[in-house]
Scaffold this active site. Structure first.
Site, short mmCIF file in Angstrom:
data_model
loop_
_atom_site.label_atom_id
_atom_site.label_comp_id
_atom_site.label_asym_id
_atom_site.label_seq_id
_atom_site.Cartn_x
_atom_site.Cartn_y
_atom_site.Cartn_z
N CYS A 8 9.59 27.94 -73.19
CA CYS A 8 9.98 28.51 -74.48
C CYS A 8 10.75 29.80 -74.20
O CYS A 8 11.12 30.06 -73.05
CB CYS A 8 8.80 28.71 -75.42
SG CYS A 8 7.63 30.02 -74.96
N ARG A 14 4.38 29.37 -77.28
CA ARG A 14 4.45 27.91 -77.25
C ARG A 14 4.26 27.33 -75.86
O ARG A 14 3.46 26.40 -75.67
CB ARG A 14 5.79 27.44 -77.83
CG ARG A 14 5.94 27.83 -79.29
CD ARG A 14 7.34 27.60 -79.80
NE ARG A 14 8.28 28.54 -79.17
CZ ARG A 14 9.60 28.46 -79.31
NH1 ARG A 14 10.14 27.49 -80.00
NH2 ARG A 14 10.37 29.36 -78.73
N ASP A 125 8.88 28.65 -83.31
CA ASP A 125 8.32 29.86 -82.70
C ASP A 125 7.44 30.55 -83.73
O ASP A 125 7.92 30.99 -84.76
CB ASP A 125 9.45 30.78 -82.26
CG ASP A 125 8.97 31.95 -81.43
OD1 ASP A 125 7.75 32.23 -81.41
OD2 ASP A 125 9.82 32.59 -80.78
#
Length: 153
Positions: A8, A14, A125
């Site tokens: 990420c 994440r 996100d």
């Protein structure tokens, strides 16, 4: 050995969630000796940091051990890892920029290709959103990781 890298932007929400969930599933299945799992970020903003406290809380609530520290993706990772799972298109493209010739592009995929319970292409996100965003991200991560492990067994 199956070498899996979750990716990420900052490697604090994440991708560490993917790392922790898949490692937990692999450990429970007794397959730790055939998997190497890690995570990275396309940026170096948080190098050395633990996962975001809100993500840690959601993982702990779900019985997922929190492991790892943030690190930045390196060009050598593209050769080393068998599968690099980007959480969104921006990070997929960020990884591909490290390989302008496209030699390792076949190893870089969107994580949501493994989701079956959710019809999404990207893991959003949750960093700037509310707490519910972290729960939703974990729902996606758990869905995709269960299917990823089935596909790799």
């Amino acid at each position: 050995m199956n070498r899996i890298l979750f990716l990420c932007m900052g490697n604090i929400c994440r991708s560490p969630a993917g790392h922790c969930v898949l490692q937990h599933l692999v450990d429970e299945a007794g397959l730790s000796d055939v998997f190497e799992i890690e995570s990275a970020g396309t940026t170096g903003f948080h190098v050395g940091a633990l996962p975001d406290a809100r993500m840690q809380q959601v993982m702990r609530e779900r019985g997922i051990p929190v492991i790892g520290h943030s690190r930045q993706l390196q060009a050598a990772d593209l050769e080393y890892y068998d599968l690099i799972l980007a959480m969104d298109q921006d990070n997929l493209e960020g990884a591909r920029r490290l390989d302008p010739g496209g030699e390792y592009w076949h190893r870089i995929k969107l994580f949501c290709e493994y989701c079956t319970e959710h019809d999404v292409r990207e893991v959003p996100d949750p960093y700037y959103g509310g707490d519910r965003g972290f729960d939703y991200v974990m729902d996606l991560i758990e869905d995709g990781c269960r299917n990823l492990l089935k596909a790799l067994r």
